[in-house]
Design a protein around this motif. Structure first.
Motif, mmCIF file in Angstrom:
data_model
loop_
_atom_site.group_PDB
_atom_site.id
_atom_site.type_symbol
_atom_site.label_atom_id
_atom_site.label_comp_id
_atom_site.label_asym_id
_atom_site.label_seq_id
_atom_site.Cartn_x
_atom_site.Cartn_y
_atom_site.Cartn_z
ATOM 1 N N MET A 14 -34.551 0.403 43.372
ATOM 2 C CA MET A 14 -34.260 1.827 43.447
ATOM 3 C C MET A 14 -35.451 2.624 43.942
ATOM 4 S SD MET A 14 -31.602 2.791 40.625
ATOM 5 C CE MET A 14 -31.246 1.605 39.408
ATOM 6 N N THR A 33 -32.323 11.783 43.908
ATOM 7 C CA THR A 33 -32.622 12.935 43.066
ATOM 8 C C THR A 33 -34.057 13.404 43.256
ATOM 9 O OG1 THR A 33 -33.139 11.431 41.259
ATOM 10 C CG2 THR A 33 -30.940 12.359 41.291
ATOM 11 N N ASN A 34 -34.347 14.619 42.755
ATOM 12 C CA ASN A 34 -35.688 15.179 42.886
ATOM 13 C C ASN A 34 -36.618 14.587 41.827
ATOM 14 O OD1 ASN A 34 -34.858 16.353 40.548
ATOM 15 N ND2 ASN A 34 -34.895 18.461 41.279
ATOM 16 N N TRP A 35 -37.826 15.115 41.722
ATOM 17 C CA TRP A 35 -38.833 14.524 40.822
ATOM 18 C C TRP A 35 -38.382 14.530 39.366
ATOM 19 C CZ3 TRP A 35 -41.025 17.127 36.769
ATOM 20 C CH2 TRP A 35 -40.819 18.502 36.742
ATOM 21 N N PHE A 36 -37.498 15.470 39.015
ATOM 22 C CA PHE A 36 -37.070 15.549 37.621
ATOM 23 C C PHE A 36 -35.800 14.738 37.389
ATOM 24 C CE2 PHE A 36 -35.423 17.949 33.859
ATOM 25 C CZ PHE A 36 -36.461 17.598 33.009
ATOM 26 N N GLY A 37 -35.196 14.227 38.471
ATOM 27 C CA GLY A 37 -33.999 13.412 38.329
ATOM 28 C C GLY A 37 -32.753 14.229 38.064
ATOM 29 N N LYS A 38 -32.738 15.467 38.575
ATOM 30 C CA LYS A 38 -31.581 16.332 38.317
ATOM 31 C C LYS A 38 -30.428 15.977 39.251
ATOM 32 C CE LYS A 38 -30.299 21.178 37.884
ATOM 33 N NZ LYS A 38 -29.241 20.828 36.954
ATOM 34 N N ARG A 78 -38.650 10.667 34.943
ATOM 35 C CA ARG A 78 -37.586 10.133 35.796
ATOM 36 C C ARG A 78 -37.762 8.629 36.009
ATOM 37 N NH1 ARG A 78 -38.065 10.183 41.613
ATOM 38 N NH2 ARG A 78 -36.065 9.913 42.652
ATOM 39 N N LEU A 81 -34.058 -0.218 32.879
ATOM 40 C CA LEU A 81 -33.217 -1.283 33.444
ATOM 41 C C LEU A 81 -34.020 -2.523 33.792
ATOM 42 C CD1 LEU A 81 -31.032 0.807 35.911
ATOM 43 C CD2 LEU A 81 -30.635 0.323 33.518
ATOM 44 N N LYS A 131 -35.679 12.475 29.272
ATOM 45 C CA LYS A 131 -35.687 13.928 29.443
ATOM 46 C C LYS A 131 -35.620 14.617 28.081
ATOM 47 C CE LYS A 131 -33.468 14.051 33.685
ATOM 48 N NZ LYS A 131 -32.132 14.038 34.255
ATOM 49 N N PHE A 141 -30.658 7.499 41.525
ATOM 50 C CA PHE A 141 -32.111 7.717 41.448
ATOM 51 C C PHE A 141 -32.771 8.013 42.798
ATOM 52 C CE2 PHE A 141 -36.465 6.166 41.557
ATOM 53 C CZ PHE A 141 -37.025 6.802 40.471
ATOM 54 N N VAL A 175 -35.463 4.939 34.663
ATOM 55 C CA VAL A 175 -34.986 3.809 35.466
ATOM 56 C C VAL A 175 -35.669 2.512 35.020
ATOM 57 C CG1 VAL A 175 -34.803 2.897 37.796
ATOM 58 C CG2 VAL A 175 -34.402 5.293 37.379
ATOM 59 N N MET A 216 -27.970 6.377 36.967
ATOM 60 C CA MET A 216 -29.268 5.876 37.447
ATOM 61 C C MET A 216 -29.171 5.362 38.874
ATOM 62 S SD MET A 216 -30.935 3.951 34.242
ATOM 63 C CE MET A 216 -31.262 4.841 32.736
#
Lengths: 163, 139
Positions: free
Chosen positions: A55, B117-122, A40, A47, A105, B114, A44, B111
């Motif tokens: 962020m 979102t949770n740790w997985f970025g869902k 994750r 960028l 991912k 960010f 980011v 993004m």
């Protein structure tokens, strides 16, 4: 002793005992888990640092995790399979090229699988069926890897010229 | 002075710039600045090149430290707000160009979610609704 060193320096996927395999798989698991956890933040970080900071990314922590994960993965593999050249540099570029995405991912698991696939292919070629001798696996990975490295350099040069 | 509820940003004796350990005064780009910003307001910052507009914004977003002075966001000192809370309070878009190969517009815009979102970025259903606001454009 010297023979063992020479064999190790040529790189080989075989000749591992069960206890060695245990150590290797545990360290691989830790390294892979750490890289999955940083997916994750890596997205980011595409960028740049400034945006990531606004962020809420802890840049120092993410860097540390990525360094530790890389060290564990490459260190354990090098210890047990020898110095395997080009795989680490080629596979991420290959994954980007094949999947046409910047999303980690997809890229991170793709690297796991592509890396394994490439090594098995190199191993297959190095123990070429029907031949008595075994090529050092390093020479096979170099033959597969060098074209990709040259391609990446060419693409990046074109990218710089345009912009 | 207006009601405390409406004060979103309070700046006091703020000096912005780039810290130099030998002589802290030398790195000052702009200051002192004392001002307050209240909720429905939209603020423009005007000034010639190099006067410190971007430096001020970078300091207010927490990308760089202030040389001296205090920044209070909703009554809280900026350095005391946790990283993730600050990311939810402040959004920042700079003139910095982003060159990433194979990055889709949707991925770039998402993004911005960010900090939520949770740790997985869902992304959840709510996130998708919020993302469609800038993507659908003016009505």
């Amino acid at each position: 002793m010297l023979k063992a060193f020479v064999v190790w320096s040529m790189g080989s996927l075989g000749n591992l005992t069960a206890p060695q395999l245990q150590v290797l798989s545990i360290s691989l698991l830790i390294g892979l888990l750490l890289s999955v956890f940083s997916i994750r933040s890596l997205n980011v970080l595409l960028l740049g640092e400034n945006y990531s900071r606004t962020m809420g990314v802890n840049i120092k922590l993410v860097r540390f995790i990525v360094f530790v994960s890389t060290s564990i993965l490459s260190g354990s593999i090098t210890a047990f399979c020898g110095p395997l050249a080009f795989v680490g540099i080629v596979v991420p570029h290959l994954a980007r090229m094949l999947f046409k995405t910047a999303d980690h991912k997809l890229l991170v698991p793709a690297c796991f699988l592509l890396g394994g696939l490439l090594m098995l292919l190199a191993d297959l070629i190095s123990q070429f069926p029907g031949s008595q001798s075994v090529l050092p696996i390093n020479s096979v990975t170099a033959i597969l890897g060098v074209p990709v490295v040259i391609w990446v350099i060419m693409v990046n040069r074109r990218f710089v010229n345009v912009s | 002075m207006k009601e405390a509820d409406h004060t979103i940003l309070r700046i006091q004796d703020l000096f912005v710039g780039y810290e130099q350990h030998a002589n802290p005064k030398e790195g000052i780009v702009y200051g002192p600045l004392t001002t307050e910003i209240h909720t429905p307001e939209m603020i423009g910052i005007i000034g010639r090149n190099g006067i410190g507009k971007s430096t001020l914004l970078r300091t207010l977003t927490g990308i760089q430290h202030a040389i001296s002075g205090t920044i209070m966001i909703r009554g809280q000192e900026i350095s005391k707000i946790s990283r993730s809370d600050r990311a939810r309070l402040i959004s920042y878009v700079s003139t910095e160009a982003i060159h990433v190969q194979n990055l889709r517009v949707m991925e770039l815009v998402s993004m911005g979610r960010f900090p939520y979102t949770n740790w997985f970025g869902k992304l959840t259903g709510n996130d998708h609704d919020i993302l469609m606001i800038p993507l659908s454009g003016p009505e």
